[in-house]
Scaffold this motif. Sequence first.
Motif, PDB file in Angstrom:
ATOM      1  N   PHE A 181       0.820  -1.203   0.000  1.00 29.59           N
ATOM      2  CA  PHE A 181       0.000   0.000   0.000  1.00 29.59           C
ATOM      3  C   PHE A 181       0.861   1.263   0.000  1.00 29.59           C
ATOM      4  O   PHE A 181       1.794   1.399   0.774  1.00 29.59           O
ATOM      5  N   GLY A 182       0.505   2.178  -0.879  1.00 26.14           N
ATOM      6  CA  GLY A 182       1.226   3.449  -0.956  1.00 26.14           C
ATOM      7  C   GLY A 182       2.226   3.514  -2.095  1.00 26.14           C
ATOM      8  O   GLY A 182       2.716   4.580  -2.434  1.00 26.14           O
ATOM      9  N   THR A 183       2.521   2.366  -2.716  1.00 24.95           N
ATOM     10  CA  THR A 183       3.510   2.378  -3.792  1.00 24.95           C
ATOM     11  C   THR A 183       2.854   2.506  -5.163  1.00 24.95           C
ATOM     12  O   THR A 183       3.514   2.792  -6.147  1.00 24.95           O
ATOM     13  N   GLY A 184       1.560   2.254  -5.233  1.00 25.78           N
ATOM     14  CA  GLY A 184       0.896   2.218  -6.540  1.00 25.78           C
ATOM     15  C   GLY A 184       0.173   3.502  -6.873  1.00 25.78           C
ATOM     16  O   GLY A 184       0.547   4.577  -6.416  1.00 25.78           O
ATOM     17  N   TYR A 185      -0.845   3.349  -7.654  1.00 24.69           N
ATOM     18  CA  TYR A 185      -1.602   4.506  -8.098  1.00 24.69           C
ATOM     19  C   TYR A 185      -2.680   4.773  -7.078  1.00 24.69           C
ATOM     20  O   TYR A 185      -3.835   4.439  -7.279  1.00 24.69           O
ATOM     21  N   GLN A 203       7.157  -2.411   2.534  1.00 22.57           N
ATOM     22  CA  GLN A 203       8.416  -2.430   3.283  1.00 22.57           C
ATOM     23  C   GLN A 203       9.337  -1.265   2.959  1.00 22.57           C
ATOM     24  O   GLN A 203      10.179  -0.901   3.762  1.00 22.57           O
ATOM     25  N   SER A 204       9.163  -0.655   1.786  1.00 16.85           N
ATOM     26  CA  SER A 204      10.022   0.495   1.456  1.00 16.85           C
ATOM     27  C   SER A 204       9.779   1.660   2.429  1.00 16.85           C
ATOM     28  O   SER A 204      10.700   2.427   2.711  1.00 16.85           O
ATOM     29  N   PHE A 205       8.569   1.781   2.954  1.00 15.91           N
ATOM     30  CA  PHE A 205       8.295   2.831   3.942  1.00 15.91           C
ATOM     31  C   PHE A 205       8.776   2.409   5.322  1.00 15.91           C
ATOM     32  O   PHE A 205       9.300   3.207   6.088  1.00 15.91           O
ATOM     33  N   VAL A 206       8.574   1.120   5.611  1.00 16.16           N
ATOM     34  CA  VAL A 206       8.928   0.605   6.939  1.00 16.16           C
ATOM     35  C   VAL A 206      10.440   0.652   7.170  1.00 16.16           C
ATOM     36  O   VAL A 206      10.914   1.001   8.249  1.00 16.16           O
ATOM     37  N   ALA A 216       8.426   8.050   8.041  1.00 19.48           N
ATOM     38  CA  ALA A 216       7.717   7.877   9.308  1.00 19.48           C
ATOM     39  C   ALA A 216       6.342   8.522   9.228  1.00 19.48           C
ATOM     40  O   ALA A 216       5.340   7.944   9.670  1.00 19.48           O
ATOM     41  N   ALA A 217       6.279   9.685   8.606  1.00 16.82           N
ATOM     42  CA  ALA A 217       5.006  10.400   8.469  1.00 16.82           C
ATOM     43  C   ALA A 217       4.033   9.602   7.608  1.00 16.82           C
ATOM     44  O   ALA A 217       2.842   9.510   7.919  1.00 16.82           O
ATOM     45  N   ILE A 218       4.535   9.006   6.549  1.00 16.00           N
ATOM     46  CA  ILE A 218       3.668   8.200   5.676  1.00 16.00           C
ATOM     47  C   ILE A 218       3.105   7.016   6.452  1.00 16.00           C
ATOM     48  O   ILE A 218       1.907   6.729   6.408  1.00 16.00           O
ATOM     49  N   VAL A 219       3.986   6.333   7.189  1.00 10.23           N
ATOM     50  CA  VAL A 219       3.552   5.144   7.932  1.00 10.23           C
ATOM     51  C   VAL A 219       2.498   5.493   8.983  1.00 10.23           C
ATOM     52  O   VAL A 219       1.448   4.845   9.056  1.00 10.23           O
ATOM     53  N   THR A 220       2.744   6.537   9.752  1.00  7.54           N
ATOM     54  CA  THR A 220       1.762   6.888  10.790  1.00  7.54           C
ATOM     55  C   THR A 220       0.440   7.328  10.157  1.00  7.54           C
ATOM     56  O   THR A 220      -0.630   7.020  10.673  1.00  7.54           O
TER      57      THR A 220
END
Length: 277
Positions: A181-185, A203-206, A216-220
Amino acid sequence: AKDQGRNNYRFYAPTMNMRGIERLELENGLRYAVERNELVVYYQPRVNIVTGQIMGMEALVRWEHPQLGLVSPGQFIPLAEETGLIVPIGEWVMQTACRQNKAWQEAGYPPMHVAVNLSARQFQRPGLVERVREVLAESNLEPQYLELEITESITMHDVDFTIATLRELSNMGVLISIDDFGTGYSSLTYLKHFPINTLKIDQSFVREITIDPYNAAIVTTVIYLAQNLKLKVIAEGVETEEQLSYLRDHECDEMQGYLFSRPVPADEFEKLLKARQ
Ligand code: C2E
Ligand code: CA
Ligand code: CA
Ligand code: CA
């Protein structure tokens, strides 16, 4: 003529040629991998972020190639998608994973979800819903223990078809998660229209949550989004204690990653289950 032949041979770019041959061999090999029983399903546990309890598993395919050894999906899934072989391979993985999960339930382990990856190609093919129904009937697994992982890329195609298919699966009782989630469109509107149960944070965000405030902002934010939409949220690729405690502090539900366990063959997964009882 002999000399010329030799010269001609030299004339080819050897590396390109090798790649062509390798690809062809891989493609031919893949065609028979299912019937020759060369594919294996590995399982990676998904654990509760607070208690460490195993809540489920993700089925990840590997190819035990007779010459090349263990080939990772990153090397053959793209080829399988190009050639359409992903359809029989994906069905085999789903069938194997459902049977295995049922076998663990029958052995007395607490019931858990098994998550199976669905490629866009598999998703778009008519008859997917029927196949899922058949696999569940054949393995005798109750639908709520199967989770299908889709990526945002499937939403790129026919949106009405996507919604209709997801609804059918969801009505059957199968769970749906959005992988990477977050890597696509990302379009947040589909979260509203799609019957989704789970978001999996890529995992690229984690990987960089403890060093990069942007990640960190994206993950939270994704965790917060999931909580507000009443979705379960899982962090992928958790490798360090620091990442784990960050995710725990921000109330992520589950985690999956090398910190707890790599994907392992079924017999090793069962050892993890035994150790946790
Ligand atoms: P994915 O669905 O995003 O799966 C997660 C990948 O991350 C897996 O790689 C897993 O081994 C790896 N991983 C898990 N924890 C960690 C960690 O802590 N650190 C790092 N660096 N990696 C971690 P794997 O098994 O090589 O699979 C790669 C991709 O291949 C999968 O990514 C998925 O897109 C695809 N794939 C695997 N099995 C299947 C399948 O049966 N069907 C389809 N369609 N795709 C599959
Ligand atoms: Ca996945
Ligand atoms: Ca993923
Ligand atoms: Ca991925």
